[in-house]
Scaffold this motif. Sequence first.
Motif, PDB file in Angstrom:
ATOM      1  N   TRP A  97       4.524   8.297   1.572  1.00  0.00           N
ATOM      2  CA  TRP A  97       5.272   9.519   1.270  1.00  0.00           C
ATOM      3  C   TRP A  97       4.598  10.681   2.002  1.00  0.00           C
ATOM      4  CZ3 TRP A  97       9.676   9.975  -1.659  1.00  0.00           C
ATOM      5  CH2 TRP A  97      10.049   8.850  -2.400  1.00  0.00           C
ATOM      6  N   TYR A  98       5.401  11.570   2.543  1.00  0.00           N
ATOM      7  CA  TYR A  98       4.888  12.741   3.247  1.00  0.00           C
ATOM      8  C   TYR A  98       5.585  13.995   2.718  1.00  0.00           C
ATOM      9  CZ  TYR A  98       3.427   9.191   6.620  1.00  0.00           C
ATOM     10  OH  TYR A  98       2.872   8.101   7.225  1.00  0.00           O
ATOM     11  N   ASP A  99       4.855  15.091   2.689  1.00  0.00           N
ATOM     12  CA  ASP A  99       5.433  16.388   2.325  1.00  0.00           C
ATOM     13  C   ASP A  99       5.791  17.151   3.595  1.00  0.00           C
ATOM     14  OD1 ASP A  99       3.199  17.172  -0.447  1.00  0.00           O
ATOM     15  OD2 ASP A  99       5.037  16.003  -0.378  1.00  0.00           O
ATOM     16  N   PHE A 100       6.892  17.877   3.563  1.00  0.00           N
ATOM     17  CA  PHE A 100       7.207  18.848   4.612  1.00  0.00           C
ATOM     18  C   PHE A 100       6.819  20.212   4.062  1.00  0.00           C
ATOM     19  CE2 PHE A 100      10.871  15.904   5.753  1.00  0.00           C
ATOM     20  CZ  PHE A 100      10.190  15.313   6.784  1.00  0.00           C
ATOM     21  N   LYS A 101       6.035  20.956   4.822  1.00  0.00           N
ATOM     22  CA  LYS A 101       5.617  22.286   4.385  1.00  0.00           C
ATOM     23  C   LYS A 101       6.001  23.322   5.426  1.00  0.00           C
ATOM     24  CE  LYS A 101       2.063  20.851   1.241  1.00  0.00           C
ATOM     25  NZ  LYS A 101       0.751  21.109   0.703  1.00  0.00           N
ATOM     26  N   PHE A 102       6.381  24.487   4.928  1.00  0.00           N
ATOM     27  CA  PHE A 102       6.737  25.613   5.769  1.00  0.00           C
ATOM     28  C   PHE A 102       5.969  26.812   5.246  1.00  0.00           C
ATOM     29  CE2 PHE A 102       9.729  29.050   7.034  1.00  0.00           C
ATOM     30  CZ  PHE A 102       9.682  28.831   8.407  1.00  0.00           C
ATOM     31  N   TYR A 103       5.059  27.352   6.065  1.00  0.00           N
ATOM     32  CA  TYR A 103       4.167  28.436   5.638  1.00  0.00           C
ATOM     33  C   TYR A 103       3.428  28.075   4.354  1.00  0.00           C
ATOM     34  CZ  TYR A 103       6.271  31.437   9.154  1.00  0.00           C
ATOM     35  OH  TYR A 103       6.696  31.971  10.344  1.00  0.00           O
ATOM     36  N   MET A 129       0.851  -1.171   0.000  1.00  0.00           N
ATOM     37  CA  MET A 129       0.000   0.000   0.000  1.00  0.00           C
ATOM     38  C   MET A 129       0.896   1.233   0.000  1.00  0.00           C
ATOM     39  SD  MET A 129      -2.840   1.201   2.757  1.00  0.00           S
ATOM     40  CE  MET A 129      -1.755   1.443   4.118  1.00  0.00           C
ATOM     41  N   VAL A 130       0.656   2.177  -0.880  1.00  0.00           N
ATOM     42  CA  VAL A 130       1.417   3.412  -0.942  1.00  0.00           C
ATOM     43  C   VAL A 130       0.471   4.581  -0.730  1.00  0.00           C
ATOM     44  CG1 VAL A 130       2.841   4.889  -2.376  1.00  0.00           C
ATOM     45  CG2 VAL A 130       3.116   2.421  -2.516  1.00  0.00           C
ATOM     46  N   GLU A 131       0.754   5.378   0.280  1.00  0.00           N
ATOM     47  CA  GLU A 131      -0.009   6.592   0.520  1.00  0.00           C
ATOM     48  C   GLU A 131       0.837   7.745   0.001  1.00  0.00           C
ATOM     49  OE1 GLU A 131      -1.322   6.925   4.596  1.00  0.00           O
ATOM     50  OE2 GLU A 131      -1.081   4.772   4.791  1.00  0.00           O
ATOM     51  N   THR A 132       0.202   8.740  -0.615  1.00  0.00           N
ATOM     52  CA  THR A 132       0.980   9.815  -1.187  1.00  0.00           C
ATOM     53  C   THR A 132       0.524  11.166  -0.687  1.00  0.00           C
ATOM     54  OG1 THR A 132      -0.499   9.950  -3.088  1.00  0.00           O
ATOM     55  CG2 THR A 132       1.444   8.544  -3.311  1.00  0.00           C
ATOM     56  N   GLN A 133       1.469  12.113  -0.735  1.00  0.00           N
ATOM     57  CA  GLN A 133       1.201  13.531  -0.516  1.00  0.00           C
ATOM     58  C   GLN A 133       0.520  13.845   0.810  1.00  0.00           C
ATOM     59  OE1 GLN A 133       2.489  15.839  -2.579  1.00  0.00           O
ATOM     60  NE2 GLN A 133       3.389  14.110  -3.630  1.00  0.00           N
ATOM     61  N   LYS A 134       1.099  13.407   1.892  1.00  0.00           N
ATOM     62  CA  LYS A 134       0.595  13.787   3.206  1.00  0.00           C
ATOM     63  C   LYS A 134       1.427  14.956   3.694  1.00  0.00           C
ATOM     64  CE  LYS A 134      -1.224   9.414   4.657  1.00  0.00           C
ATOM     65  NZ  LYS A 134      -1.340   8.468   5.723  1.00  0.00           N
ATOM     66  N   SER A 135       0.792  15.924   4.302  1.00  0.00           N
ATOM     67  CA  SER A 135       1.497  17.086   4.813  1.00  0.00           C
ATOM     68  C   SER A 135       1.716  16.930   6.306  1.00  0.00           C
ATOM     69  CB  SER A 135       0.691  18.360   4.565  1.00  0.00           C
ATOM     70  OG  SER A 135       0.544  18.550   3.180  1.00  0.00           O
ATOM     71  N   LEU A 136       2.932  17.237   6.736  1.00  0.00           N
ATOM     72  CA  LEU A 136       3.277  17.160   8.148  1.00  0.00           C
ATOM     73  C   LEU A 136       4.037  18.408   8.555  1.00  0.00           C
ATOM     74  CD1 LEU A 136       4.770  13.594   8.524  1.00  0.00           C
ATOM     75  CD2 LEU A 136       2.553  14.355   9.270  1.00  0.00           C
ATOM     76  N   ASN A 173       4.309  26.173   1.896  1.00  0.00           N
ATOM     77  CA  ASN A 173       5.144  25.822   0.745  1.00  0.00           C
ATOM     78  C   ASN A 173       5.894  24.517   1.013  1.00  0.00           C
ATOM     79  OD1 ASN A 173       4.581  28.253  -0.718  1.00  0.00           O
ATOM     80  ND2 ASN A 173       5.939  29.303   0.703  1.00  0.00           N
ATOM     81  N   LYS A 174       5.902  23.642   0.034  1.00  0.00           N
ATOM     82  CA  LYS A 174       6.620  22.380   0.187  1.00  0.00           C
ATOM     83  C   LYS A 174       8.121  22.654   0.218  1.00  0.00           C
ATOM     84  CE  LYS A 174       7.400  17.847  -1.794  1.00  0.00           C
ATOM     85  NZ  LYS A 174       7.127  16.915  -2.874  1.00  0.00           N
ATOM     86  N   VAL A 175       8.790  22.150   1.265  1.00  0.00           N
ATOM     87  CA  VAL A 175      10.237  22.326   1.386  1.00  0.00           C
ATOM     88  C   VAL A 175      10.969  20.986   1.413  1.00  0.00           C
ATOM     89  CG1 VAL A 175      10.100  24.578   2.531  1.00  0.00           C
ATOM     90  CG2 VAL A 175      10.129  22.479   3.911  1.00  0.00           C
ATOM     91  N   GLY A 176      10.215  19.888   1.410  1.00  0.00           N
ATOM     92  CA  GLY A 176      10.873  18.596   1.431  1.00  0.00           C
ATOM     93  C   GLY A 176       9.882  17.458   1.473  1.00  0.00           C
ATOM     94  N   HIS A 177      10.427  16.275   1.699  1.00  0.00           N
ATOM     95  CA  HIS A 177       9.594  15.077   1.738  1.00  0.00           C
ATOM     96  C   HIS A 177      10.204  14.033   2.670  1.00  0.00           C
ATOM     97  CE1 HIS A 177      12.695  13.805  -1.119  1.00  0.00           C
ATOM     98  NE2 HIS A 177      12.423  12.592  -0.687  1.00  0.00           N
ATOM     99  N   LEU A 178       9.386  13.055   2.999  1.00  0.00           N
ATOM    100  CA  LEU A 178       9.827  11.886   3.765  1.00  0.00           C
ATOM    101  C   LEU A 178       9.259  10.657   3.094  1.00  0.00           C
ATOM    102  CD1 LEU A 178      10.951  10.643   6.599  1.00  0.00           C
ATOM    103  CD2 LEU A 178       8.521  10.484   7.084  1.00  0.00           C
ATOM    104  N   HIS A 179      10.105   9.671   2.876  1.00  0.00           N
ATOM    105  CA  HIS A 179       9.669   8.388   2.356  1.00  0.00           C
ATOM    106  C   HIS A 179       9.799   7.387   3.498  1.00  0.00           C
ATOM    107  CE1 HIS A 179      10.499   4.608  -0.180  1.00  0.00           C
ATOM    108  NE2 HIS A 179       9.196   4.798  -0.116  1.00  0.00           N
TER     109      HIS A 179
END
Length: 143
Positions: free
Chosen positions: A41-47, A1-8, A49-55
């Motif tokens: 997969w998770y997105d890192f957001k700052f204000y 199972m692959v989950e995509t584009q989660k913001s943390l 805006n996406k600034v990174g990711h985590l797999h």
Amino acid sequence: MVETQKSLRLSTLRRGLLLPLAWTLLGAADPAPVLKAREAWYDFKFYGNKVGHLHAKDSPTTINGRPAFVVHRASSVTVRRQEDVVRMESTTDAYFTPDGQPMKFNHTRLEGREQRTVTGYRDGDVLVIRSDVGGNIQEKRLP
């Protein structure tokens, strides 16, 4: 199972992923539940805006013919500070037995051109940890 584009938020990541991983590495976790292979997969957001990711990928494996489970985390964060762009990358692989006992781990962190590596493995009842920061190598044995 692959989950995509989660913001943390980074604080959520720290509490939700890094602390349980640290407890697992140190062998202080509660008895392990039945673990299943999963990937996200998770997105890192700052204000906003996406600034990174985590797999994140968890999967069963074997080490020296013994059943094991590997927890893999790879992240990348890129931020701009005035004229400078700073990129931080981190990869951690932690291996443990089905009942939650730590077996070994590898962690590499890259900040700009500086690389830090920490590895550990079980030697009987002792966890041997070796760190290499800029060529300065240290080894510790934890009961």
